[in-house]
Design a protein around this motif. Sequence first.
Motif, PDB file in Angstrom:
ATOM      1  N   ASN A 326       0.827  -1.220   0.000  1.00  0.00           N
ATOM      2  CA  ASN A 326       0.000   0.000   0.000  1.00  0.00           C
ATOM      3  C   ASN A 326       0.857   1.264   0.000  1.00  0.00           C
ATOM      4  O   ASN A 326       0.482   2.272  -0.608  1.00  0.00           O
ATOM      5  N   PHE A 327       2.007   1.185   0.673  1.00  0.00           N
ATOM      6  CA  PHE A 327       2.888   2.360   0.693  1.00  0.00           C
ATOM      7  C   PHE A 327       3.384   2.669  -0.715  1.00  0.00           C
ATOM      8  O   PHE A 327       3.306   3.811  -1.184  1.00  0.00           O
ATOM      9  N   PHE A 328       3.894   1.635  -1.409  1.00  0.00           N
ATOM     10  CA  PHE A 328       4.448   1.872  -2.745  1.00  0.00           C
ATOM     11  C   PHE A 328       3.355   2.099  -3.783  1.00  0.00           C
ATOM     12  O   PHE A 328       3.617   2.659  -4.842  1.00  0.00           O
ATOM     13  N   GLY A 329       2.141   1.684  -3.459  1.00  0.00           N
ATOM     14  CA  GLY A 329       1.054   1.941  -4.392  1.00  0.00           C
ATOM     15  C   GLY A 329       0.496   3.332  -4.307  1.00  0.00           C
ATOM     16  O   GLY A 329      -0.249   3.763  -5.193  1.00  0.00           O
ATOM     17  N   SER A 330       0.863   4.050  -3.238  1.00  0.00           N
ATOM     18  CA  SER A 330       0.271   5.373  -3.033  1.00  0.00           C
ATOM     19  C   SER A 330       1.246   6.528  -3.190  1.00  0.00           C
ATOM     20  O   SER A 330       0.823   7.674  -3.367  1.00  0.00           O
ATOM     21  N   ILE A 331       2.544   6.262  -3.099  1.00  0.00           N
ATOM     22  CA  ILE A 331       3.508   7.367  -3.201  1.00  0.00           C
ATOM     23  C   ILE A 331       3.531   7.909  -4.629  1.00  0.00           C
ATOM     24  O   ILE A 331       3.369   7.169  -5.601  1.00  0.00           O
ATOM     25  N   MET A 332       3.711   9.202  -4.734  1.00  0.00           N
ATOM     26  CA  MET A 332       3.679   9.864  -6.032  1.00  0.00           C
ATOM     27  C   MET A 332       5.094  10.225  -6.476  1.00  0.00           C
ATOM     28  O   MET A 332       5.563  11.346  -6.279  1.00  0.00           O
ATOM     29  N   VAL A 333       5.777   9.238  -7.061  1.00  0.00           N
ATOM     30  CA  VAL A 333       7.102   9.467  -7.637  1.00  0.00           C
ATOM     31  C   VAL A 333       7.097   8.918  -9.057  1.00  0.00           C
ATOM     32  O   VAL A 333       6.277   8.071  -9.416  1.00  0.00           O
ATOM     33  N   GLU A 334       8.016   9.410  -9.864  1.00  0.00           N
ATOM     34  CA  GLU A 334       8.086   8.954 -11.255  1.00  0.00           C
ATOM     35  C   GLU A 334       8.913   7.684 -11.410  1.00  0.00           C
ATOM     36  O   GLU A 334       8.607   6.857 -12.263  1.00  0.00           O
ATOM     37  N   CYS A 348      -1.100  -3.842  -7.865  1.00  0.00           N
ATOM     38  CA  CYS A 348      -1.273  -2.761  -8.840  1.00  0.00           C
ATOM     39  C   CYS A 348      -1.347  -1.425  -8.103  1.00  0.00           C
ATOM     40  O   CYS A 348      -2.097  -1.285  -7.132  1.00  0.00           O
ATOM     41  N   PRO A 349      -0.570  -0.429  -8.531  1.00  0.00           N
ATOM     42  CA  PRO A 349      -0.614   0.878  -7.849  1.00  0.00           C
ATOM     43  C   PRO A 349      -2.002   1.503  -7.957  1.00  0.00           C
ATOM     44  O   PRO A 349      -2.813   1.149  -8.812  1.00  0.00           O
ATOM     45  N   LYS A 350      -2.239   2.441  -7.066  1.00  0.00           N
ATOM     46  CA  LYS A 350      -3.528   3.104  -7.055  1.00  0.00           C
ATOM     47  C   LYS A 350      -3.680   4.039  -8.241  1.00  0.00           C
ATOM     48  O   LYS A 350      -2.702   4.502  -8.831  1.00  0.00           O
ATOM     49  N   GLU A 351      -4.918   4.325  -8.570  1.00  0.00           N
ATOM     50  CA  GLU A 351      -5.218   5.237  -9.671  1.00  0.00           C
ATOM     51  C   GLU A 351      -4.658   6.613  -9.356  1.00  0.00           C
ATOM     52  O   GLU A 351      -4.707   7.079  -8.226  1.00  0.00           O
ATOM     53  N   GLY A 352      -4.073   7.235 -10.346  1.00  0.00           N
ATOM     54  CA  GLY A 352      -3.504   8.563 -10.169  1.00  0.00           C
ATOM     55  C   GLY A 352      -2.000   8.548  -9.958  1.00  0.00           C
ATOM     56  O   GLY A 352      -1.378   9.610  -9.853  1.00  0.00           O
ATOM     57  N   ASN A 353      -1.376   7.350  -9.886  1.00  0.00           N
ATOM     58  CA  ASN A 353       0.071   7.313  -9.719  1.00  0.00           C
ATOM     59  C   ASN A 353       0.744   7.872 -10.965  1.00  0.00           C
ATOM     60  O   ASN A 353       0.153   7.914 -12.058  1.00  0.00           O
ATOM     61  N   ILE A 354       2.011   8.288 -10.799  1.00  0.00           N
ATOM     62  CA  ILE A 354       2.734   8.915 -11.917  1.00  0.00           C
ATOM     63  C   ILE A 354       3.991   8.129 -12.279  1.00  0.00           C
ATOM     64  O   ILE A 354       4.954   8.674 -12.817  1.00  0.00           O
ATOM     65  N   TYR A 355       3.991   6.838 -12.005  1.00  0.00           N
ATOM     66  CA  TYR A 355       5.172   6.025 -12.293  1.00  0.00           C
ATOM     67  C   TYR A 355       5.491   6.041 -13.792  1.00  0.00           C
ATOM     68  O   TYR A 355       4.637   5.760 -14.639  1.00  0.00           O
ATOM     69  N   LYS A 356       6.766   6.337 -14.095  1.00  0.00           N
ATOM     70  CA  LYS A 356       7.280   6.234 -15.460  1.00  0.00           C
ATOM     71  C   LYS A 356       8.357   5.157 -15.566  1.00  0.00           C
ATOM     72  O   LYS A 356       8.583   4.613 -16.648  1.00  0.00           O
ATOM     73  N   LEU A 379       1.197   5.717 -17.510  1.00  0.00           N
ATOM     74  CA  LEU A 379       2.354   6.571 -17.795  1.00  0.00           C
ATOM     75  C   LEU A 379       3.662   5.802 -17.808  1.00  0.00           C
ATOM     76  O   LEU A 379       4.713   6.359 -18.141  1.00  0.00           O
ATOM     77  N   LEU A 380       3.612   4.527 -17.451  1.00  0.00           N
ATOM     78  CA  LEU A 380       4.841   3.744 -17.303  1.00  0.00           C
ATOM     79  C   LEU A 380       5.565   3.608 -18.642  1.00  0.00           C
ATOM     80  O   LEU A 380       4.997   3.145 -19.631  1.00  0.00           O
ATOM     81  N   ASP A 381       6.830   3.990 -18.642  1.00  0.00           N
ATOM     82  CA  ASP A 381       7.671   3.934 -19.844  1.00  0.00           C
ATOM     83  C   ASP A 381       8.614   2.735 -19.820  1.00  0.00           C
ATOM     84  O   ASP A 381       8.829   2.082 -20.843  1.00  0.00           O
ATOM     85  N   THR A 382       9.176   2.442 -18.638  1.00  0.00           N
ATOM     86  CA  THR A 382      10.166   1.371 -18.496  1.00  0.00           C
ATOM     87  C   THR A 382       9.812   0.490 -17.313  1.00  0.00           C
ATOM     88  O   THR A 382       9.583   0.983 -16.200  1.00  0.00           O
ATOM     89  N   SER A 405       1.842   3.371 -22.438  1.00  0.00           N
ATOM     90  CA  SER A 405       3.051   4.162 -22.713  1.00  0.00           C
ATOM     91  C   SER A 405       4.324   3.336 -22.608  1.00  0.00           C
ATOM     92  O   SER A 405       5.421   3.872 -22.781  1.00  0.00           O
ATOM     93  N   LEU A 406       4.184   2.055 -22.300  1.00  0.00           N
ATOM     94  CA  LEU A 406       5.367   1.218 -22.067  1.00  0.00           C
ATOM     95  C   LEU A 406       6.178   1.050 -23.346  1.00  0.00           C
ATOM     96  O   LEU A 406       5.661   0.609 -24.373  1.00  0.00           O
ATOM     97  N   LYS A 407       7.466   1.390 -23.263  1.00  0.00           N
ATOM     98  CA  LYS A 407       8.374   1.250 -24.397  1.00  0.00           C
ATOM     99  C   LYS A 407       9.474   0.226 -24.154  1.00  0.00           C
ATOM    100  O   LYS A 407       9.933  -0.432 -25.080  1.00  0.00           O
TER     101      LYS A 407
END
Length: 795
Positions: A326-334, A348-356, A379-382, A405-407
Motif C-alpha cells: 500500500n505504501f508503494f502503491g500510493s507514493i507519487m514518484v516517477e 497494482c498501484p492506485k489510480e492517479g500514480n505517476i510512475y514512469k 504513464l509507465l515507460d520502463t 506508454s510502455l516502451k
Amino acid sequence: MANMRSFFVWILIFKTCYSLCFPAENDVVINNSSCSLSTVPKNLPSHTHILDLSQNNITEIHIQDFASLHWLKSLNLSSNKISNLARGFLRSNQELECLDLSNNELSSIECHFLHNVTSLKYLDISDNSFLSLTLGKAFRFLKDLEYLGLGSRKTIKLQKNDLKEVSGKQLQEVSIGLKTLSEFDPGTLQVLRTTKLHIVLPSTNKTGLLETVLRDAFNSSDTLKLSNIECYQECSQYINSFKTLGKFSRVSNLLLQDLTLEDWKDLISIAKHIWVSTIKSLSISDMTLRKITYASFECLETTLKTFTLRRIKITTFYFAQSIVYNFFGSIMVENLTISNSGLIFMTCPKEGNIYKFMDFSDNSFNSDFLFQDCRFLNLLDTLILQQNKLGQLFRVSTMTRYMKSLKHLDVSQNQLTLEENSNCLWTNSLTKLNLSSNKLTDLVFTCLPSRLEILDVQKNDIYSVPKELNSLDRLKELYLGANKLANLPDCSNFRNLEILFVEANSFHEPSSSSLQSCQRLTMLNAASNPFTCTCHLRDFSRMKENTHIEMIGWPESYQCAYPDNLKGTLLKDFHLSEVTCSTTLLLVIVLGGMIVLTIVIGLMCHFLDLPWYFRMTWQWTQTKRRAMKTDTHLLTEKLAYHAFVSYSQHDSSWVKEQLLPNLEERGSPLRICLHERNFIPGKGIIENIINCIEKSYKSIFVLSPNFIQSEWCHYELYFAQHQVLSEQSDNLILVMLESIPQYLIPSKYYKLKSLMAKKTYLEWPKDKNKQRLFWANLQAAIGISLTAPTEEVFV
C-alpha cells in the motif's frame, strides 16, 4: 582468491570514482595484495603503472621503497599496519595520481609527503589513528585533487578550521568518517566545495551532535550520502535530525546506506520529512528492518522524483505484506526501484500514480498474476523485472496490454517458457524487449510485439529463426548470442535491421549471402563460433574488407575450429584460391585452355605444317623398325644397287639436281641405278628394267603427272610390284614430286591407284626447311650396307 578479490574491489572503487585509476590498455599492473609482506618488495619493475600492496603487514615506508618507479600512477597501501612514512618517500613519483593509505596506523595528518605529488587526484587516508583531522599545509598544493577520504578510529573533534586547506578546491567527492566524533563546530563542512559528500555518521548519542552534523551536511553538497544509521530501540534522534532538511537544503540527491531500523514506521517517519524537502532523488541501500508495523502515510505534494531501495532485509518472518504494498502503491514518484530485497509480489498501484520507471530486478517474483488487469500504469515507460522467477511469456505479454506508454520491458534472467498456440497480447507501444537468459525456443518469434525496435533473446534455446513469422519491419537491433543457431538468420522479416549479434552459437559455414536481405546492416557480431574453414566460408571471411559492416571482435574472436590442421587460424589469415572453390571457374579454365590449345595447334598446323612433320617422322620410325627385322646379310649377296629410280624424262632435272646429289654425295653415299646410265646396251629395255629391279634393294618411283604419261614408267612399276609379290618384300618407295589427283590417273594405272591408296608415300616439300627431314626419311627407307660393286654387275 582473497587477494585477487581485494585487488579487483580496489580497482572497482577507483573505476567508480575516477576512470584514471582503472588500468588502461597498456598499463603495467603489479598485484601483491594479501601476500603477508612486512616490507615493500625490492626490485619492482621500473615501468610499473599500478601497484597494489594492500592487506599486508607493512609497518613502515622508507624513502627508497618507490624511488625507481618513475611512471607509477596508482599506489594502494590500504589495510596494512603503517605507522611511519618517510617525509619524501614519493619524491620520485611525480606521475602519481591515486594514493590509498586508508585503514593503517598513521597518527599525523600533516602528510608532508604530499609536497612531492602535486598531480594527485585521488587520496584516501580514512580509518587511521589520527588524533585530529586538521589538514596540513601540504594539502594546499594538491591543485588537481578530485577525491579526498578522511577519518580516524580515535575519538576526534572536528573544528571549523580543520578543513580550510582544501576549502578553495572544487572537489568531486569528499568522504569523512565521523563514527568516533566527540565534538563538532557548526559550519565546518560548509567550507567544502564538493559535488558529493559522504558522511559516516557518529555512533555517539550525545545530545544535539547528530542534528548539528546533519544540518551542516544538508547545506554542503548537492549529493549527500549518509551511512551508519543505527537506531535499535528509539529512533527519535535520527527522525528529528531529518527535520532540519526543511525547504532550504542544498541536497537534491540523498543516499542512505547501512541503516538498521527498529520498525517500518521509523522509515515512514524519516520518509515524511524527506517528502516535504527539496530532495529529488532518495536512495536507501543495505537496510535492515526488525519488524513491520502499520504507519499511515499521506500522499503529500513533493519534489521527489526517484525512490530507490536496494538490499533491504526484514528480519521478522510474519508481517502484513499489504503494509508495504500500500505504501508503494500510493507514493507519487516517477521512478521506483526495489531490487535485491526478496519481494515476491507487487500489487497494482492506485489510480492517479505517476510512475514512469519501475525496477523490481533481483527479487523473487514468481506469480503469473503480477500486474494482470492493472489499468493504472498508463504513464509507465520502463519496466524492469530482471532476475526473478517468472515462468510464462504469454502472461508477461498480457501484463503489458494496458500499459499504453510502455516502451522498454526487461524480463531477462527469469524462467520464461512459451507453449504452442499461446495467445500473446502485447501493448502496441513496446519498442524494446529483453528476453535474454530464459528457456525460450524458436516459438518466441511467434509471440513478439509488432513495433519492436530492439529485441534481446540471448542465452536461450533457439535453434533457428523461422521464416514464417509476423514481419518486424521496425526492428533495428537483434541480439541472438549464446543460442544454438546453425545458420545466420534471414533478414526478410527484419528489413530495417542495423545491428545483429549472433556470437557464441553453432555456426560452421555461415554464408555472407544470408545477409543479402539485410540491406541496412551496419554492425555484426558473429564471434566465438566453431567456424569450419572450407570454400563455403570464403565469402564470410572476406566480409570485413568487402562490406561496410563493422565486425565486432574482429579478428581475434574469429578463428577456425575445423579442420584440425587449421584450428586456431584467424579467419582473416584463411585463404583458398578462386579456382579451388569455384567448379564453374575450373571448368571455364579447363575448357578455355583446351580451346586455346586447339587453336594454337591448328595455327601451328596451318603455318608450320606439323602434320607433314608427324607423318614423315612416323614413316622414318616405321622404316627403321622394318630394317631391324630384315636379314641384310642374305640380301646383300645378290644386290648391286641401293635403289633403282623410275621417273619420267620430264622430271629428270629434279632427279639429277636433287635426288642424286643428296643420295650419292652426302652422308653415307648410296649407289643409285638410273636407266640413262646403268642400262646395258644391246639388251632389250624390258630385260634391262627387270635386271635393274632385281639387282636393287629398293625401287624409287618419282610420281608426278608426267609419270602417268610415260609408258615405260608403267612397265617399271608393273615389274617392281610383281617382284614385291613374288618375294613378299616391301621394296617400293613412292615419292610424290607433284600431287596427282585420282581422277587424272588413267584406268590402266589401276595398280598405281591401289598402291597410292594403301601405301604411304613421301611428299617432296617445296619448303627448304622441310627438305632435310625428307632426305633423312628417304635414306632411312633405303638404309642398308652393300658390298663393294664389281666391275661388271650385269655380266
